[in-house]
Scaffold this motif. Structure first.
Motif, PDB file in Angstrom:
ATOM      1  N   VAL A  52      -4.409   7.522  -7.045  1.00 56.10           N
ATOM      2  CA  VAL A  52      -3.015   7.078  -6.992  1.00 56.10           C
ATOM      3  C   VAL A  52      -2.228   8.073  -6.158  1.00 56.10           C
ATOM      4  CG1 VAL A  52      -0.963   6.581  -8.378  1.00 56.10           C
ATOM      5  CG2 VAL A  52      -3.207   5.992  -9.258  1.00 56.10           C
ATOM      6  N   LEU A  57       3.748   6.981  -7.420  1.00 55.98           N
ATOM      7  CA  LEU A  57       4.059   7.327  -8.814  1.00 55.98           C
ATOM      8  C   LEU A  57       5.521   7.712  -8.981  1.00 55.98           C
ATOM      9  CD1 LEU A  57       1.022   9.450 -10.010  1.00 55.98           C
ATOM     10  CD2 LEU A  57       1.543   7.079 -10.543  1.00 55.98           C
ATOM     11  N   TYR A  76       2.284   4.631 -16.380  1.00 56.68           N
ATOM     12  CA  TYR A  76       3.264   4.399 -15.314  1.00 56.68           C
ATOM     13  C   TYR A  76       3.559   2.909 -15.237  1.00 56.68           C
ATOM     14  CZ  TYR A  76       2.500   9.202 -13.921  1.00 56.68           C
ATOM     15  OH  TYR A  76       2.428  10.568 -13.900  1.00 56.68           O
ATOM     16  N   HIS A  78       5.983  -0.223 -13.341  1.00 53.29           N
ATOM     17  CA  HIS A  78       6.795  -0.609 -12.184  1.00 53.29           C
ATOM     18  C   HIS A  78       7.347  -2.008 -12.422  1.00 53.29           C
ATOM     19  CE1 HIS A  78       8.158  -0.834  -8.054  1.00 53.29           C
ATOM     20  NE2 HIS A  78       7.531  -1.987  -7.915  1.00 53.29           N
ATOM     21  N   VAL A  83       1.206  -0.241 -14.572  1.00 50.26           N
ATOM     22  CA  VAL A  83       0.444  -0.073 -13.338  1.00 50.26           C
ATOM     23  C   VAL A  83      -0.765   0.827 -13.529  1.00 50.26           C
ATOM     24  CG1 VAL A  83       0.559   0.795 -10.962  1.00 50.26           C
ATOM     25  CG2 VAL A  83       2.486  -0.447 -11.933  1.00 50.26           C
ATOM     26  N   ALA A  84      -0.569   1.935 -14.243  1.00 52.50           N
ATOM     27  CA  ALA A  84      -1.662   2.900 -14.361  1.00 52.50           C
ATOM     28  C   ALA A  84      -1.498   3.741 -15.611  1.00 52.50           C
ATOM     29  CB  ALA A  84      -1.690   3.811 -13.137  1.00 52.50           C
ATOM     30  N   VAL A  94      -6.214   2.163 -13.061  1.00 54.05           N
ATOM     31  CA  VAL A  94      -5.175   1.436 -12.339  1.00 54.05           C
ATOM     32  C   VAL A  94      -5.391  -0.068 -12.430  1.00 54.05           C
ATOM     33  CG1 VAL A  94      -4.197   1.076 -10.032  1.00 54.05           C
ATOM     34  CG2 VAL A  94      -4.925   3.357 -10.726  1.00 54.05           C
ATOM     35  N   ARG A  96      -5.035  -2.878 -10.239  1.00 58.69           N
ATOM     36  CA  ARG A  96      -4.932  -2.959  -8.767  1.00 58.69           C
ATOM     37  C   ARG A  96      -3.808  -3.856  -8.265  1.00 58.69           C
ATOM     38  NH1 ARG A  96      -6.518   1.070  -5.864  1.00 58.69           N
ATOM     39  NH2 ARG A  96      -8.524   1.826  -6.532  1.00 58.69           N
ATOM     40  N   TYR A  98      -0.971  -4.733  -9.654  1.00 55.29           N
ATOM     41  CA  TYR A  98       0.344  -4.160  -9.902  1.00 55.29           C
ATOM     42  C   TYR A  98       0.559  -2.912  -9.054  1.00 55.29           C
ATOM     43  CZ  TYR A  98       0.250  -7.267 -13.979  1.00 55.29           C
ATOM     44  OH  TYR A  98       0.162  -8.355 -14.811  1.00 55.29           O
ATOM     45  N   TYR A  99      -0.507  -2.136  -8.855  1.00 58.47           N
ATOM     46  CA  TYR A  99      -0.383  -0.950  -8.007  1.00 58.47           C
ATOM     47  C   TYR A  99      -0.074  -1.345  -6.569  1.00 58.47           C
ATOM     48  CZ  TYR A  99      -1.340   3.412  -5.614  1.00 58.47           C
ATOM     49  OH  TYR A  99      -1.221   4.532  -4.823  1.00 58.47           O
ATOM     50  N   ALA A 103       3.143  -0.201  -4.451  1.00 57.83           N
ATOM     51  CA  ALA A 103       2.964   0.562  -3.220  1.00 57.83           C
ATOM     52  C   ALA A 103       3.467  -0.198  -1.996  1.00 57.83           C
ATOM     53  CB  ALA A 103       1.488   0.908  -3.042  1.00 57.83           C
TER      54      ALA A 103
END
Length: 105
Positions: A52, A57, A76, A78, A83-84, A94, A96, A98-99, A103
Motif C-alpha cells: 500500500v 493511506l 483504513y 475510504h 480498504v485495508a 487489501v 483490491r 476499494y484500494y 488510489a
C-alpha cells in the motif's frame, strides 16, 4: 477568550481540551472492529509491508483497534468502505477494488 459582549454569568467556560481529545477515539466497539477485521481478512489479499502506498493511506480514515496494545491492528476506510487492514510487522491485507478506487486507478 474575548469577553466583550459576553454574559460571564451564563457563558460556558472554556475547556483546556481540544476537540480531538474530547471525541471518542474508537468509533467501533471491540466486537464491531473484530467483525470488520475478519471480513477484510476473508475477502482481501495479503500484500506485505510494501503493498500500500503511503500517499493513498494518507487520504483515508484510520480506525485503530480499541485496545491498549501498542501493536494494535489498523483499518483504513475510504468513503465508508473498508480498504485495508495493517497488521503490525506483517503488512497489509487489501480489498483490491476499494484500494483501486481510493488510489484513483
Amino acid at each position: 477568550m474575548n469577553t466583550q459582549n459576553v454574559n460571564v454569568n451564563t457563558a460556558t467556560p472554556e475547556s483546556p481540551k481540544t476537540w480531538d481529545e474530547e471525541r471518542d477515539q474508537h468509533p467501533l466497539t471491540a466486537a464491531q472492529f473484530a467483525e470488520l477485521y475478519l471480513w477484510i481478512r476473508a475477502n482481501g489479499e495479503f500484500t506485505g509491508v510494501a503493498g500500500v502506498h503511503w500517499a493513498v493511506l494518507a487520504g483515508m480514515k484510520l480506525i485503530e483497534e480499541p485496545t491498549q496494545e501498542p501493536e494494535a491492528l489498523k483499518i483504513y476506510v475510504h468513503k465508508g468502505y473498508p480498504v485495508a487492514v495493517q497488521e503490525y510487522d506483517t503488512g497489509f491485507v487489501v480489498i483490491r477494488e476499494y484500494y483501486a478506487a481510493a488510489a484513483g486507478e
